[in-house]
Design a protein around this motif. Structure first.
Motif: not given
Ligand SMILES: [Zn+2]
Ligand SMILES: [Zn+2]
Length: 283
Positions: A109-111, A113-115, A122-124
């Motif tokens: 999931q973390h990969v 939200v970066h991709a 959102l993740h920024r």
């Molecule tokens: Zn991150």
């Protein structure tokens, strides 16, 4: 429902808040007595805003999903849904495997939200913190928190983890997030050993660098193995932990990223960032 599950469902909030405040207190003291880096922004200003966001997130989650992930695990087990409800394995095996697999899903999931550019928006909010300390670990936009919970629900329905595995996973994730975001000095030899089993602050700090290749490394939250397995591990930041710059390039002025209302609005301003995996070589 058996007695342990009943207890977990009944006292889920108290158990989780107890761990949250306990670990927060320990890490906050550690940061004061043995800090790793000098912070840029006065603590009172950052902490009050970051913690206000945490408070909003807790409220939003409780309003939208009162039974939370634990409730979903109970529901899945009552329906007989999911791998571990279908195949009866020894409890210890099912719990251990569930916790590890759920952690693997958080890595993916973390990969993601970066991709995905819209999700990176959102993740920024998490990455735009110009400092890196225990409160950064819980600084997420409410929409990312909601997305995380929905993904967790889907994983629980497919996996059918024991209820006790879900509460262990939630506590572990919360505890390791506070630990590995904290601004604490840790003996380098101990860090090296700890990294074999858990993501350490030095390991996760690399992920909060302004440098794109460093940000797109070390996605793990609790277990460090996924980054090694999937080739996203970076041991140290190029400039060293004290000299490296934390945050993101486009939004790095404290007045842009420190205040609560600015954090809530951050996903909706500016062009789709160039700061994502699929376009990291563009300028
Ligand atoms: Zn991150
Ligand atoms: Zn982080």
């Amino acid at each position: 429902m058996n007695e342990i599950n009943l207890f977990i469902v009944e006292y889920e909030i108290q158990i989780r808040l107890g761990f949250f405040f306990g670990i927060f207190f320990v890490m906050a003291l550690w940061e004061i007595f043995a800090p790793r880096r000098q912070l840029l922004i006065p603590k009172l200003l950052r902490w009050s805003n970051n913690l206000a966001l945490v408070f909003i997130n807790t409220l939003v989650l409780r309003l939208l999903f009162p039974a939370a992930a634990v409730g979903m695990a109970v529901f899945a087990s009552e329906q007989g849904w999911g791998l571990f409800n279908y195949y009866q394995l020894p409890m210890f095996v099912a719990v251990t495997a569930s916790v590890i697999l759920m952690d693997g899903m958080i890595y993916l999931q973390h990969v993601m939200v970066h991709a995905v550019p819209a999700l990176w928006r959102l993740h920024r909010v998490h990455h735009a913190d110009p400092d890196f300390d225990v409160t950064t670990g819980a600084r997420f936009h409410p929409l990312e928190i909601i997305l995380s919970m929905l993904i967790k629900f889907a994983v629980i329905v497919v996996l059918g983890p024991p209820v006790v595995a879900v509460i262990i996973f939630e506590i572990l994730l919360n505890a390791t997030a506070m630990f590995n975001h904290s601004n604490v000095q840790l003996n380098l030899k101990i860090d090296k050993l700890l990294r074999l089993i858990v993501v350490t602050p030095d390991m996760h700090r690399v992920h909060h660098s302004v440098e794109p290749d460093e940000t797109n490394s070390n996605f793990g939250f609790s277990l460090p193995w996924w980054d090694r397995l999937f080739g996203t591990y970076k041991a140290q930041p190029r400039d060293g932990h004290e000299a490296m710059t934390i945050g993101i390039h486009q939004y790095n002025r404290p007045d842009q990223v420190t205040w609560l209302h600015k954090m809530l609005l951050l996903p909706f301003i500016g062009k789709i960032s160039e700061y994502v995996i699929n376009s990291r070589y563009q300028k």
